[in-house]
Design a protein around this motif. Sequence first.
Motif, mmCIF file in Angstrom:
data_model
loop_
_atom_site.group_PDB
_atom_site.id
_atom_site.type_symbol
_atom_site.label_atom_id
_atom_site.label_comp_id
_atom_site.label_asym_id
_atom_site.label_seq_id
_atom_site.Cartn_x
_atom_site.Cartn_y
_atom_site.Cartn_z
ATOM 1 N N LEU A 9 -2.545 8.757 3.223
ATOM 2 C CA LEU A 9 -1.804 7.691 3.881
ATOM 3 C C LEU A 9 -1.714 8.033 5.356
ATOM 4 O O LEU A 9 -1.283 9.129 5.716
ATOM 5 N N CYS A 10 -2.132 7.125 6.205
ATOM 6 C CA CYS A 10 -2.104 7.341 7.655
ATOM 7 C C CYS A 10 -1.211 6.281 8.288
ATOM 8 O O CYS A 10 -1.457 5.088 8.131
ATOM 9 N N LEU A 11 -0.177 6.729 8.982
ATOM 10 C CA LEU A 11 0.692 5.820 9.718
ATOM 11 C C LEU A 11 0.329 5.919 11.193
ATOM 12 O O LEU A 11 0.376 7.000 11.773
ATOM 13 N N SER A 12 -0.038 4.804 11.775
ATOM 14 C CA SER A 12 -0.384 4.807 13.200
ATOM 15 C C SER A 12 0.197 3.558 13.856
ATOM 16 O O SER A 12 0.563 2.603 13.176
ATOM 17 N N ALA A 62 0.829 -1.206 0.000
ATOM 18 C CA ALA A 62 0.000 0.000 0.000
ATOM 19 C C ALA A 62 0.865 1.258 0.000
ATOM 20 O O ALA A 62 0.585 2.224 -0.720
ATOM 21 N N GLU A 63 1.929 1.255 0.785
ATOM 22 C CA GLU A 63 2.811 2.418 0.835
ATOM 23 C C GLU A 63 3.521 2.633 -0.497
ATOM 24 O O GLU A 63 3.664 3.769 -0.955
ATOM 25 N N ALA A 64 3.977 1.570 -1.126
ATOM 26 C CA ALA A 64 4.651 1.698 -2.424
ATOM 27 C C ALA A 64 3.689 2.241 -3.475
ATOM 28 O O ALA A 64 4.048 3.128 -4.257
ATOM 29 N N LEU A 65 2.468 1.726 -3.496
ATOM 30 C CA LEU A 65 1.474 2.233 -4.448
ATOM 31 C C LEU A 65 1.145 3.693 -4.173
ATOM 32 O O LEU A 65 0.993 4.495 -5.105
ATOM 33 N N TRP A 66 1.050 4.053 -2.893
ATOM 34 C CA TRP A 66 0.757 5.439 -2.543
ATOM 35 C C TRP A 66 1.893 6.358 -3.001
ATOM 36 O O TRP A 66 1.646 7.450 -3.502
ATOM 37 N N CYS A 67 3.142 5.902 -2.850
ATOM 38 C CA CYS A 67 4.290 6.696 -3.308
ATOM 39 C C CYS A 67 4.212 6.949 -4.807
ATOM 40 O O CYS A 67 4.427 8.078 -5.271
ATOM 41 N N LEU A 68 3.896 5.917 -5.574
ATOM 42 C CA LEU A 68 3.765 6.107 -7.023
ATOM 43 C C LEU A 68 2.626 7.064 -7.352
ATOM 44 O O LEU A 68 2.717 7.871 -8.279
ATOM 45 N N ASN A 72 9.739 5.244 9.067
ATOM 46 C CA ASN A 72 8.886 4.975 7.913
ATOM 47 C C ASN A 72 8.686 6.251 7.107
ATOM 48 O O ASN A 72 8.808 6.243 5.874
ATOM 49 N N LEU A 73 8.419 7.364 7.775
ATOM 50 C CA LEU A 73 8.255 8.641 7.075
ATOM 51 C C LEU A 73 9.540 9.067 6.371
ATOM 52 O O LEU A 73 9.504 9.626 5.276
ATOM 53 N N GLN A 74 10.678 8.811 6.990
ATOM 54 C CA GLN A 74 11.953 9.147 6.355
ATOM 55 C C GLN A 74 12.149 8.361 5.066
ATOM 56 O O GLN A 74 12.593 8.914 4.045
ATOM 57 N N ILE A 75 11.819 7.082 5.090
ATOM 58 C CA ILE A 75 11.963 6.251 3.890
ATOM 59 C C ILE A 75 10.969 6.703 2.825
ATOM 60 O O ILE A 75 11.313 6.847 1.647
ATOM 61 N N LEU A 76 9.720 6.957 3.229
ATOM 62 C CA LEU A 76 8.722 7.433 2.269
ATOM 63 C C LEU A 76 9.157 8.757 1.654
ATOM 64 O O LEU A 76 8.914 9.016 0.477
ATOM 65 N N GLY A 77 9.818 9.597 2.447
ATOM 66 C CA GLY A 77 10.303 10.876 1.932
ATOM 67 C C GLY A 77 11.308 10.727 0.803
ATOM 68 O O GLY A 77 11.479 11.629 -0.014
ATOM 69 N N CYS A 78 11.981 9.585 0.741
ATOM 70 C CA CYS A 78 12.922 9.316 -0.353
ATOM 71 C C CYS A 78 12.220 8.788 -1.598
ATOM 72 O O CYS A 78 12.823 8.755 -2.677
ATOM 73 N N LEU A 79 10.965 8.375 -1.462
ATOM 74 C CA LEU A 79 10.268 7.723 -2.573
ATOM 75 C C LEU A 79 9.160 8.565 -3.196
ATOM 76 O O LEU A 79 8.766 8.305 -4.327
ATOM 77 N N VAL A 80 8.642 9.540 -2.478
ATOM 78 C CA VAL A 80 7.505 10.324 -2.989
ATOM 79 C C VAL A 80 7.977 11.536 -3.784
ATOM 80 O O VAL A 80 9.128 11.936 -3.720
ATOM 81 N N ARG A 81 7.045 12.113 -4.500
ATOM 82 C CA ARG A 81 7.306 13.340 -5.249
ATOM 83 C C ARG A 81 7.161 14.523 -4.300
ATOM 84 O O ARG A 81 6.200 14.637 -3.564
ATOM 85 N N ARG A 82 8.121 15.411 -4.299
ATOM 86 C CA ARG A 82 8.112 16.641 -3.512
ATOM 87 C C ARG A 82 7.816 16.431 -2.031
ATOM 88 O O ARG A 82 6.833 16.938 -1.501
ATOM 89 N N PRO A 83 8.652 15.704 -1.321
ATOM 90 C CA PRO A 83 8.400 15.496 0.109
ATOM 91 C C PRO A 83 8.637 16.777 0.901
ATOM 92 O O PRO A 83 9.619 17.484 0.681
#
Length: 108
Positions: A62-65, A42-48, A76-87
């Motif tokens: 996307l909600c991380l709890s 789900a996180e990978a799809l959300w990043c795309l 997790n947010l740090q890793i997502l920040g490397c994968l998303v557009r314009r973090p």
Amino acid sequence: MDSSLFPNIDPWPERVNGGLLLEDMVATLHRFVVVSASAADAEALWCLHTYVHDVAAVSPNLCLSSPEKRCGKTRNLQILGCLVRRPLHMSNVTAAALNRDIDHYGRT
């Protein structure tokens, strides 16, 4: 837009296999964060999705709890920040400041 904050990134010169890209993103998430397979998918799809947000009719949040503190949400947010557009990392932000940033920089 502030080009130093979000520099223009050239597209990859060759065609990209989306399935392999998603597999690599999931593997990266599993390398640094303990999450279930479905959560990583789900996180990978959300990043795309962050790259095609402007043409989507519906866009998920996307909600991380977690049930307790210190269990990896920030990592997790740090890793997502490397994968998303314009973090743009924010916490304890006011609604007014958030809306100004969205208007100025776009969404993610």
